[in-house]
Design an enzyme around this catalytic site. Sequence first.
Site, PDB file in Angstrom:
ATOM      1  N   SER A  30       3.520   0.499   5.294  1.00  0.00           N
ATOM      2  CA  SER A  30       3.642   0.918   6.685  1.00  0.00           C
ATOM      3  C   SER A  30       4.633   0.017   7.398  1.00  0.00           C
ATOM      4  CB  SER A  30       2.284   0.854   7.390  1.00  0.00           C
ATOM      5  OG  SER A  30       2.416   1.133   8.774  1.00  0.00           O
ATOM      6  N   ARG A  31       5.443   0.590   8.244  1.00  0.00           N
ATOM      7  CA  ARG A  31       6.420  -0.208   8.987  1.00  0.00           C
ATOM      8  C   ARG A  31       5.770  -1.045  10.075  1.00  0.00           C
ATOM      9  NH1 ARG A  31      10.715   4.148  10.925  1.00  0.00           N
ATOM     10  NH2 ARG A  31       8.748   5.216  11.336  1.00  0.00           N
TER      11      ARG A  31
ATOM     12  N   ILE B 128      -5.378   9.034  10.705  1.00  0.00           N
ATOM     13  CA  ILE B 128      -6.107   9.679   9.617  1.00  0.00           C
ATOM     14  C   ILE B 128      -6.334   8.730   8.453  1.00  0.00           C
ATOM     15  CG2 ILE B 128      -4.115  10.625   8.362  1.00  0.00           C
ATOM     16  CD1 ILE B 128      -7.436  12.446   9.112  1.00  0.00           C
TER      17      ILE B 128
ATOM     18  N   ASP C 165      -1.290  22.144  12.852  1.00  0.00           N
ATOM     19  CA  ASP C 165      -1.773  20.976  12.121  1.00  0.00           C
ATOM     20  C   ASP C 165      -3.288  21.051  11.944  1.00  0.00           C
ATOM     21  OD1 ASP C 165      -1.080  18.137  11.032  1.00  0.00           O
ATOM     22  OD2 ASP C 165      -2.787  17.831  12.364  1.00  0.00           O
TER      23      ASP C 165
ATOM     24  N   LYS D 262      -2.704  16.612   4.130  1.00  0.00           N
ATOM     25  CA  LYS D 262      -2.238  17.930   4.573  1.00  0.00           C
ATOM     26  C   LYS D 262      -1.438  17.798   5.881  1.00  0.00           C
ATOM     27  CE  LYS D 262      -4.848  18.362   8.301  1.00  0.00           C
ATOM     28  NZ  LYS D 262      -4.334  18.694   9.635  1.00  0.00           N
TER      29      LYS D 262
END
Length: 316
Positions: free
Chosen positions: A38-39, A16, A170, A92
């Site tokens: 971000s990992r 997303i 979701d 969201k």
Amino acid sequence: MENGNKTIAIAGLGKIALDQHVPAIANTGGFRLAATLSRNSSLEDTPGFSTWETLRTTGPRLDALAICTPPQVRMELAYLALGASLDVLLEKPPAATVAEILALKAAAKRQGRVLFASWHSRHARAVPAATAWLADKKIRKITVTWRENVRQWHPGQSWIWQPGGLGVFDPGINALSILTAILPPPLVAGLHVTTADLEVPENCATPIAARLTLTAPGGLEASADFDFRQTGIQTWSIDIETDSGHLALQAGGADLLLDGQPQANDPNRGSEYEELYRHFARLVQSRRSDVDISPLVLVADAFLLGRQIPTEAFHD
């Protein structure tokens, strides 16, 4: 500082974020993407950091953070961002539970920061026109059909099947976010779930399909059919019978039909996420938060009332 100079980082570079948030930030001009957190992923030509600590200690100065991680880990990161005097946008659903988002709302107020619990589907092209048309109508019946292919839209996203991942809710919460935006406020205030059938795969914690009935004072009848197993053409529609005719929102809120006749959309509106970031920019400029939890409350109540129906295992 002018709003267009506001710096923002994205936390969580999943599908997303890459498909929607990155291009929307670039296209709207309200913010400049200054860093990512971000990992496992990064963007070319944008400073990337693998931990919050390194972002805060060695990263660029930031005004805001857009959190696009799975919902199960959003609360802690949002707390840290608010405590670091950043304004925060939450993809969201805004949190894994109702209590979490209420706690974040209180924290944002204490810190004097802007918190935006974003519902991207509310920014679909035809939603404003649907809201305006329904404002003075008596609504008799609502039918929501939200059926899509989870393998197409959530490939490899195992978090969605874990507690707090919502499963079919979701995408289903997108429909509920539209519904609670377009209905007149007195109806929204009384709208509640009465029954819920939840089909849960034997190897998952969250449902792959759900059927809800809802009502509101005055005898309103509403039903919702959510399913993650649809192949072929995807169905994202809301049909509303009123005393003055039939309204249909199709394509996830992009298209409006009144008594079967397509209605023209505002040619000046951008994509859902472009409009979402324009709204966030206005919130930041006016120092106002926007934390509407009504879609999440309906989902939480569906889980509370839901009758679980075991179904076959799901394998991505």
